[in-house]
Write an enzyme that holds these catalytic residues in place. Structure first.
Site, PDB file in Angstrom:
ATOM      1  N   ASN A  13     -85.865  69.654  26.993  1.00 17.14           N
ATOM      2  CA  ASN A  13     -85.730  68.456  26.161  1.00 17.14           C
ATOM      3  C   ASN A  13     -86.579  68.666  24.904  1.00 17.14           C
ATOM      4  O   ASN A  13     -87.799  68.530  24.953  1.00 17.14           O
ATOM      5  CB  ASN A  13     -86.221  67.236  26.968  1.00 17.14           C
ATOM      6  CG  ASN A  13     -86.256  65.971  26.130  1.00 17.14           C
ATOM      7  OD1 ASN A  13     -85.678  65.913  25.039  1.00 17.14           O
ATOM      8  ND2 ASN A  13     -86.925  64.950  26.637  1.00 17.14           N
ATOM      9  N   TRP A  14     -85.909  69.016  23.828  1.00 19.17           N
ATOM     10  CA  TRP A  14     -86.641  69.332  22.590  1.00 19.17           C
ATOM     11  C   TRP A  14     -87.178  68.074  21.899  1.00 19.17           C
ATOM     12  O   TRP A  14     -87.936  68.173  20.953  1.00 19.17           O
ATOM     13  CB  TRP A  14     -85.730  70.091  21.628  1.00 19.17           C
ATOM     14  CG  TRP A  14     -85.504  71.520  21.993  1.00 19.17           C
ATOM     15  CD1 TRP A  14     -86.022  72.189  23.061  1.00 19.17           C
ATOM     16  CD2 TRP A  14     -84.703  72.477  21.270  1.00 19.17           C
ATOM     17  NE1 TRP A  14     -85.590  73.495  23.042  1.00 19.17           N
ATOM     18  CE2 TRP A  14     -84.779  73.696  21.974  1.00 19.17           C
ATOM     19  CE3 TRP A  14     -83.910  72.414  20.119  1.00 19.17           C
ATOM     20  CZ2 TRP A  14     -84.109  74.844  21.537  1.00 19.17           C
ATOM     21  CZ3 TRP A  14     -83.245  73.550  19.693  1.00 19.17           C
ATOM     22  CH2 TRP A  14     -83.344  74.754  20.393  1.00 19.17           C
ATOM     23  N   LYS A  15     -86.706  66.906  22.327  1.00 20.87           N
ATOM     24  CA  LYS A  15     -87.090  65.643  21.673  1.00 20.87           C
ATOM     25  C   LYS A  15     -86.784  65.748  20.169  1.00 20.87           C
ATOM     26  O   LYS A  15     -85.774  66.341  19.816  1.00 20.87           O
ATOM     27  CB  LYS A  15     -88.548  65.312  21.976  1.00 20.87           C
ATOM     28  CG  LYS A  15     -88.849  65.386  23.480  1.00 20.87           C
ATOM     29  CD  LYS A  15     -90.145  64.774  23.869  1.00 20.87           C
ATOM     30  CE  LYS A  15     -90.303  64.887  25.385  1.00 20.87           C
ATOM     31  NZ  LYS A  15     -91.478  64.211  25.894  1.00 20.87           N
ATOM     32  N   HIS A  91     -84.615  57.855  28.788  1.00 21.09           N
ATOM     33  CA  HIS A  91     -85.927  58.502  28.704  1.00 21.09           C
ATOM     34  C   HIS A  91     -86.986  57.443  28.391  1.00 21.09           C
ATOM     35  O   HIS A  91     -86.732  56.515  27.622  1.00 21.09           O
ATOM     36  CB  HIS A  91     -85.916  59.593  27.630  1.00 21.09           C
ATOM     37  CG  HIS A  91     -87.131  60.464  27.689  1.00 21.09           C
ATOM     38  ND1 HIS A  91     -88.349  60.060  27.205  1.00 21.09           N
ATOM     39  CD2 HIS A  91     -87.315  61.701  28.224  1.00 21.09           C
ATOM     40  CE1 HIS A  91     -89.243  61.023  27.429  1.00 21.09           C
ATOM     41  NE2 HIS A  91     -88.642  62.019  28.039  1.00 21.09           N
ATOM     42  N   GLU A  93     -89.440  57.425  26.503  1.00 24.02           N
ATOM     43  CA  GLU A  93     -89.765  57.252  25.075  1.00 24.02           C
ATOM     44  C   GLU A  93     -88.756  56.324  24.404  1.00 24.02           C
ATOM     45  O   GLU A  93     -89.106  55.572  23.503  1.00 24.02           O
ATOM     46  CB  GLU A  93     -89.816  58.631  24.385  1.00 24.02           C
ATOM     47  CG  GLU A  93     -91.086  59.383  24.767  1.00 24.02           C
ATOM     48  CD  GLU A  93     -90.976  60.903  24.710  1.00 24.02           C
ATOM     49  OE1 GLU A  93     -89.960  61.426  24.204  1.00 24.02           O
ATOM     50  OE2 GLU A  93     -91.912  61.571  25.197  1.00 24.02           O
ATOM     51  N   GLU A 165     -89.814  61.120  36.090  1.00 26.80           N
ATOM     52  CA  GLU A 165     -90.794  61.402  35.047  1.00 26.80           C
ATOM     53  C   GLU A 165     -91.857  60.303  35.023  1.00 26.80           C
ATOM     54  O   GLU A 165     -91.680  59.287  34.336  1.00 26.80           O
ATOM     55  CB  GLU A 165     -90.107  61.482  33.682  1.00 26.80           C
ATOM     56  CG  GLU A 165     -89.124  62.610  33.562  1.00 26.80           C
ATOM     57  CD  GLU A 165     -89.021  63.108  32.129  1.00 26.80           C
ATOM     58  OE1 GLU A 165     -89.165  64.319  31.915  1.00 26.80           O
ATOM     59  OE2 GLU A 165     -88.824  62.283  31.214  1.00 26.80           O
ATOM     60  N   GLY A 171     -96.161  64.561  28.330  1.00 24.28           N
ATOM     61  CA  GLY A 171     -96.855  64.999  27.123  1.00 24.28           C
ATOM     62  C   GLY A 171     -98.361  64.838  27.179  1.00 24.28           C
ATOM     63  O   GLY A 171     -99.044  64.917  26.159  1.00 24.28           O
ATOM     64  N   SER A 213     -95.290  67.228  31.759  1.00 21.26           N
ATOM     65  CA  SER A 213     -96.295  68.294  31.600  1.00 21.26           C
ATOM     66  C   SER A 213     -96.009  69.534  32.451  1.00 21.26           C
ATOM     67  O   SER A 213     -96.924  70.163  32.978  1.00 21.26           O
ATOM     68  CB  SER A 213     -97.703  67.755  31.873  1.00 21.26           C
ATOM     69  OG  SER A 213     -98.037  66.770  30.907  1.00 21.26           O
ATOM     70  N   GLY A 234     -90.386  69.213  28.357  1.00 20.91           N
ATOM     71  CA  GLY A 234     -90.488  68.782  26.960  1.00 20.91           C
ATOM     72  C   GLY A 234     -91.256  69.794  26.136  1.00 20.91           C
ATOM     73  O   GLY A 234     -90.716  70.826  25.726  1.00 20.91           O
ATOM     74  N   GLY A 235     -92.546  69.519  25.911  1.00 25.95           N
ATOM     75  CA  GLY A 235     -93.397  70.350  25.044  1.00 25.95           C
ATOM     76  C   GLY A 235     -93.247  71.854  25.262  1.00 25.95           C
ATOM     77  O   GLY A 235     -93.080  72.613  24.299  1.00 25.95           O
TER      78      GLY A 235
HETATM   79  P1  PGA Z   1     -93.371  67.025  28.570  1.00 25.78           P
HETATM   80  O1  PGA Z   1     -92.106  66.058  28.416  1.00 25.78           O
HETATM   81  O2  PGA Z   1     -92.909  68.242  29.315  1.00 25.78           O
HETATM   82  O3  PGA Z   1     -93.798  67.339  27.162  1.00 25.78           O
HETATM   83  O4  PGA Z   1     -94.407  66.279  29.327  1.00 25.78           O
HETATM   84  C1  PGA Z   1     -91.175  65.897  29.445  1.00 25.78           C
HETATM   85  C2  PGA Z   1     -90.133  64.888  29.038  1.00 25.78           C
HETATM   86  O5  PGA Z   1     -90.485  63.893  28.406  1.00 25.78           O
HETATM   87  O6  PGA Z   1     -88.935  65.045  29.318  1.00 25.78           O
END
Ligand code: PGA
Length: 261
Positions: A13-15, A91, A93, A165, A171, A213, A234-235
């Site tokens: 997930n590149w966001k 998600h 966010e 999640e 993050g 994470s 994500g990250g």
């Molecule tokens: P993260 O994000 O790996 O940066 O914690 C995961 C996500 O939000 O899908």
């Protein structure tokens, strides 16, 4: 009853990253792998599609209508044009910054299924909810509401992914204890089996993956649990070396199932 093995699923997930076409091209080329789904920002979908040969493509969001006067929105029908197979829905966010409600998410899930996209539904609790002992209650309520429009449509639900999640782990570098994540995954499968028995009974139809994470150092600790059928990253998915290591580690694990197929 057969004992069947299937692969773990890694989803990047590149966001809202990276910033430039140049970076997108370079990253997509480096991480292309048949065991990886890449979810880039919408404007970069066709660029990534052109660069990859093995990975599958996912989107990070859709709107619930197929077309019409909905300024700024993008439909499931539209992203299908780019060869997209998966879509992240709900998600945390988006729930937090865009005010997405479970009612909106339910409509998006229905739109995804009707357009034959595989939904990746994200659920998870805040730290306050967890400390108050309410993680299970929150997750149950999210699943109940988010799936409310597809529960009666058994035949529509062929493949479905739930990403657990925990919001406090996204993050932050504070990942959820793998054993605890596995416990929540069992809980999620149990809850869904009460709603849509046929979906939850088939491990190939319902996959429950962990996000929050995840990196190359901890991924193995998650994937060793049979209940953790993959990861939403994500990250770490923005660093080519990291995500390549994660995918490589995932290949040495599999999900085995005694469930009916
Ligand atoms: P993260 O994000 O790996 O940066 O914690 C995961 C996500 O939000 O899908």
């Amino acid at each position: 009853m057969l004992n069947v093995k299937c692969k773990k699923l890694i989803i990047a997930n590149w966001k809202m990253n990276p910033l430039t076409v140049k970076e997108v091209v370079s990253l997509a080329k480096k991480i292309d792998d048949k065991d990886l789904v890449i979810c880039p920002p919408l404007p970069f979908l066709s660029i990534v599609k052109n660069e990859i040969e093995k990975s599958e493509l996912g989107a990070q969001n859709i709107f619930w209508e197929n077309k019409g006067a909905y300024t700024g929105e993008v439909s499931a029908r539209m992203i299908k044009e780019f060869g997209v197979k998966y879509v992240i829905i709900g998600h945390s966010e988006r729930r937090k910054y865009l005010g997405e409600t479970d009612e909106m998410i339910a409509k998006k899930i229905r739109a995804a299924i009707e357009n034959k996209l595989i939904p990746i539904l994200c659920v998870g609790e805040t730290i306050e909810q967890r400390k108050g002992g309410g993680a299970e209650k929150v997750i149950k309520s999210q699943l109940q509401r988010d799936l409310s429009l597809v529960i009666g449509h058994r035949s529509l639900v062929k493949q479905f992914i739930v990403a657990y999640e925990p919001i406090w782990a996204i993050g932050t570098g504070i990942s959820c204890e793998p054993k605890e994540a596995a416990r929540i995954h069992r809980l999620i499968r149990g809850i869904i089996s009460n709603f849509v028995r046929q979906l939850a009974d088939r491990i190939s139809n319902l996959r429950i993956i962990y996000g929050g994470s995840v990196d190359s150092k901890n991924i193995g600790n998650y994937l060793k649990y049979n209940e953790i059928e993959g990861a939403l990253v994500g990250g770490a998915s923005l660093r080519a070396d990291e995500i390549k290591k994660i995918v490589k580690i995932s290949k040495s694990h599999s999900v085995s199932s005694n469930l009916t197929r």
